[in-house]
Design an enzyme around this catalytic site. Structure first.
Site, mmCIF file in Angstrom:
data_model
loop_
_atom_site.group_PDB
_atom_site.id
_atom_site.type_symbol
_atom_site.label_atom_id
_atom_site.label_comp_id
_atom_site.label_asym_id
_atom_site.label_seq_id
_atom_site.Cartn_x
_atom_site.Cartn_y
_atom_site.Cartn_z
ATOM 1 N N ARG A 121 0.837 -1.200 0.000
ATOM 2 C CA ARG A 121 0.000 0.000 0.000
ATOM 3 C C ARG A 121 0.866 1.242 0.000
ATOM 4 O O ARG A 121 1.894 1.297 0.664
ATOM 5 C CB ARG A 121 -0.903 0.018 1.247
ATOM 6 C CG ARG A 121 -1.842 1.213 1.297
ATOM 7 C CD ARG A 121 -2.455 1.361 2.675
ATOM 8 N NE ARG A 121 -1.494 1.597 3.730
ATOM 9 C CZ ARG A 121 -0.875 2.764 3.943
ATOM 10 N NH1 ARG A 121 -1.119 3.801 3.183
ATOM 11 N NH2 ARG A 121 -0.008 2.874 4.942
ATOM 12 N N VAL A 122 0.445 2.219 -0.781
ATOM 13 C CA VAL A 122 0.989 3.572 -0.700
ATOM 14 C C VAL A 122 -0.191 4.506 -0.515
ATOM 15 O O VAL A 122 -1.330 4.150 -0.817
ATOM 16 C CB VAL A 122 1.833 3.973 -1.937
ATOM 17 C CG1 VAL A 122 3.123 3.167 -1.991
ATOM 18 C CG2 VAL A 122 1.039 3.817 -3.216
ATOM 19 N N SER A 123 0.084 5.714 -0.039
ATOM 20 C CA SER A 123 -1.001 6.629 0.324
ATOM 21 C C SER A 123 -1.571 7.424 -0.833
ATOM 22 O O SER A 123 -2.742 7.765 -0.835
ATOM 23 C CB SER A 123 -0.528 7.599 1.406
ATOM 24 O OG SER A 123 -0.179 6.877 2.562
ATOM 25 N N THR A 124 -0.753 7.751 -1.820
ATOM 26 C CA THR A 124 -1.239 8.602 -2.903
ATOM 27 C C THR A 124 -0.941 7.986 -4.260
ATOM 28 O O THR A 124 -0.039 7.154 -4.398
ATOM 29 C CB THR A 124 -0.591 10.007 -2.843
ATOM 30 O OG1 THR A 124 0.824 9.874 -3.016
ATOM 31 C CG2 THR A 124 -0.884 10.700 -1.521
ATOM 32 N N GLN A 149 2.666 7.958 -5.684
ATOM 33 C CA GLN A 149 3.711 7.154 -5.047
ATOM 34 C C GLN A 149 3.818 5.808 -5.759
ATOM 35 O O GLN A 149 2.881 5.346 -6.402
ATOM 36 C CB GLN A 149 3.392 6.944 -3.568
ATOM 37 C CG GLN A 149 3.539 8.214 -2.748
ATOM 38 C CD GLN A 149 3.176 7.973 -1.287
ATOM 39 O OE1 GLN A 149 2.188 7.314 -0.991
ATOM 40 N NE2 GLN A 149 3.969 8.526 -0.389
#
Length: 181
Positions: A8-11, A14
């Site tokens: 998982r990445v936040s944006t 990314q």
């Protein structure tokens, strides 16, 4: 036993590649990934899919603990959900697994440290913004999504899901824009 990876990445800007490579190198047969905030479990469909899929003896792997979540309680709840299915969780960096008793202690401590670190970062960010406002140089965050484009797509008849796919963002972001017209 199946090794299942979660990245998982936040944006949307990314990159997931480093996490995906680590999970593949560890022999994960299935890897699910998403670009969504880890502040809560809301909107994390891939994580839900992974947890729903887990079977007794399966191993859920993540590159780092903060990929599971930013809040200690959320992380511990996710681990609990995995264990209720007879599965265990392994974090690769630093390496720790819930397969043994000591792993629970280490993950709890790491989760608490990560949560505390996040609070420190937010405090420093807030202080920096206040200083910039005082000096008249604060301009706000950079917009990553064309708001007018989202509204035009909505007026053109597209659903939020279609707009999110078209623009390359989450539905949550589309809803935020649509709700603040």
């Amino acid at each position: 036993m199946t090794k299942i990876g979660y990245a998982r990445v936040s944006t949307t800007d990314q990159d997931l590649e480093v996490q995906l490579a680590k999970l593949k190198a560890q022999g994960c047969e299935i890897i699910r990934s998403e670009k969504v905030s880890g502040a809560s479990r809301d909107g994390r469909r891939e994580l839900k899919t992974v947890i729903d899929f887990l079977r007794p003896g399966d191993e859920l792997m993540v590159a780092r603990l903060d990929r599971l979540g930013r809040d200690t309680r959320d992380v511990l709840n996710i681990i609990h959900d995995c264990e209720q299915k007879g599965a265990f969780v392994t974090v690769l960096d630093p390496y720790v697994s819930t397969q043994g008793d000591m792993g629970h202690l280490v993950i709890t401590v790491l989760g608490m440290v990560a949560q505390m670190e996040r609070r420190f970062i937010k405090d420093r960010q807030r202080d920096g913004i206040e200083r910039a406002k005082t000096n008249g140089i604060y301009k706000g965050g950079k917009r990553r999504i064309d708001r007018e484009g989202v509204l035009a797509l909505k007026h053109g008849g597209m659903t939020p899901t279609q707009i999110a796919a078209e623009v390359g963002c989450s539905r949550m972001q589309v809803y935020r824009i649509l709700n603040h017209q």
